[in-house]
Each structure stands twice: as C-alpha cells, then as structure tokens.
Scaffold this active site. Structure first.
Site, PDB file in Angstrom:
ATOM      1  CB  ILE A   1     -45.063 -56.918  53.300  1.00 35.11           C
ATOM      2  CG1 ILE A   1     -45.898 -55.644  53.408  1.00 35.11           C
ATOM      3  CG2 ILE A   1     -45.371 -57.508  51.889  1.00 35.11           C
ATOM      4  CD1 ILE A   1     -45.950 -54.587  52.084  1.00 35.11           C
ATOM      5  CB  SER A   2     -48.423 -58.432  57.722  1.00 31.12           C
ATOM      6  OG  SER A   2     -47.429 -58.142  58.604  1.00 31.12           O
ATOM      7  CD  GLN A   3     -53.894 -62.593  55.263  1.00 32.00           C
ATOM      8  OE1 GLN A   3     -53.611 -62.917  56.388  1.00 32.00           O
ATOM      9  NE2 GLN A   3     -54.973 -63.208  54.448  1.00 32.00           N
ATOM     10  N   PRO A   4     -52.537 -58.154  54.010  1.00 29.25           N
ATOM     11  CG  PRO A   4     -52.888 -57.325  52.012  1.00 29.25           C
ATOM     12  CD  PRO A   4     -52.441 -58.483  52.555  1.00 29.25           C
TER      13      PRO A   4
ATOM     14  NE  ARG B   1     -49.646 -55.720  51.343  1.00 35.82           N
ATOM     15  CZ  ARG B   1     -49.526 -57.003  51.050  1.00 35.82           C
ATOM     16  NH1 ARG B   1     -49.725 -57.395  49.774  1.00 35.82           N
ATOM     17  NH2 ARG B   1     -49.210 -58.005  51.881  1.00 35.82           N
TER      18      ARG B   1
END
Ligand code: SAH
Length: 221
Positions: A68-71, A42
C-alpha cells in the site's frame, strides 16, 4: 460508526490527525485531499498485524509482494490529479489494497480501478463494501490495456511503475485530461510524472522522485 471503522488506540482519530499534520508539513496543500485522508480508515486496508502502523507515513506490505503506497505519495498523486479541473471519470491502474481508490472516491464522480492479482482485488472489494463506497468499479485485468469500454477518462493514475507509459492508456485519456504515474525501473530511479492531453498532443511534467513496485504484464488468479 463502530470501532472497527472509527478505530481505537493506534488507529484512533488522534493518530490520523497526526498523519495529516505530517502531510501538511511535507507540503500537501489541498484541503479536500487532507480531509479525505483524515477520514479514511487506512488500518482496514492493511493486514491486522500491521494495523498499529497504518497511520505512519510509510508504505506497508499487503501480501503477494505488493505494498500500500506511502500516505504522502497517495496525497501528492491525488493532488496532482485534481489540479486543473473537475475530474469526473478516473481510471486507476493497480487497485492493490483499494486505499487509493477509497481516497479518490469522494473527490471524483466515479473511479474505475484495475488489478492484475485477483486475491488483492477480492480483498479490496470487501473493504470498499464495508465502507459503503459505491462509486468505485473494480476489474481483474492487466491495466496496461486500460478499460476501453469506459474511455475516455478525465484522469488516469498508475500506482505501479512501467518503464514507459503504455500507448493504450494515453489513447484513453480525454482532451484536457491528466495521467499521473511513476515511471522507471524498480530499485533504479523512478520519477513521478504528469502528462496532460491538449488539443495538440501530450505535455509532460516531472513532479518528483518516487519508489513504486513495477507494473507487470498479464494477470494472476
Ligand atoms: N493503489 C494501491 C497500490 C498497490 S501497489 C493501494 O492503494 O494499495 C501496486 C499494485 O499494482 C499492485 O497491487 C500490483 O499487483 C498492481 N499492478 C502491477 N502491474 C499491474 C498491471 N499491469 N495491471 C493492473 N495492476 C497492476
């Protein structure tokens, strides 16, 4: 693998393993999804200045006012998309950094991903090529129109929130296919929903509350 991809210190395998443990504790059960997240670097999808935070379970800025979205959210949406059947052709609306597409790539046959901001799309293309991910096709366009030439899709994922799911996307979903998306106003209440296309129409489930950037019309070059 070189250290750019494998990572050192705050981007090392140990740091990634810790993130995966957090996702398991948060309720992610799909082993294949957890393994892909464990192996996806990431830190290459965020600005270098943010690399040391890449394995925190948070959304991070990627420029152009996008994130970038939260994992956890990436894992949850991927899990929701895979449930109930093999998904060969998948459409993603909102390529952003390319991270979600990279997570989907080893789990499905082919990913088609559209992004309205050309600068982001270019960067995503570079990172995916560095990682030698070859089953992702990218297009610079308004994802509200889907990707009609490639329809029907077994699954569609939106990573930006519309107020309502565009009709064109529902029409590009094959029978038995699922669409996973955040829906609602930015800063207001957004819900993650899953719509399944059956022989008789569409069935909708609400999965949880989420917070996404809005889906916007048109393109930016
Ligand atoms: N999946 C991305 C998340 C990026 S945030 C990742 O893993 O990094 C959502 C993205 O959706 C932004 O890049 C934004 O520009 C894009 N977006 C918003 N509206 C869109 C639209 N109508 N068509 C295509 N992309 C859109």
């Amino acid at each position: 693998m070189n250290t750019t991809i494998s990572g050192i210190g705050m981007t090392s395998q140990r740091t990634r393993d810790r993130l995966v443990r957090q996702l398991e504790e948060a309720g992610i059960r799909n082993r294949r999804v957890l393994d892909v997240i464990r192996h996806t670097p990431r830190h290459l999808f965020v600005d270098e200045a943010m690399a040391s935070r890449a394995y925190e379970n948070t959304a991070l800025p990627i420029g152009y006012g996008q994130t970038i979205s939260q994992p956890y959210v990436v894992a949850r949406m991927t899990e929701a998309l895979l449930e109930g059947g093999p998904r060969r052709k998948v459409l993603e609306v909102g390529t952003g950094s390319g991270y979600q597409a990279a997570v989907l790539a080893p789990l499905v046959e082919r990913v088609y991903s559209v992004e309205r901001i050309q600068g982001l799309q270019r960067r995503a293309r570079e990172v995916l090529s560095t990682l030698r991910i070859r089953n992702v096709s990218l297009k610079h366009s308004d994802g509200g129109w889907g990707w009609p030439e490639q329809a029907p899709f077994d699954a569609i994922m939106l990573t930006a929130a519309p107020r309502e799911i565009p009709e064109a996307l529902l029409q590009q979903l094959g029978e038995g296919g699922v669409l996973v998306a955040p829906v609602g106003d930015e800063g207001g209440s957004q819900k993650l929903i899953r719509i399944t296309r059956t022989a008789n129409g569409f069935e909708q489930e609400v999965l949880e509350s989420v917070s996404f950037v809005p889906m916007l019309p048109g393109t930016i070059t």
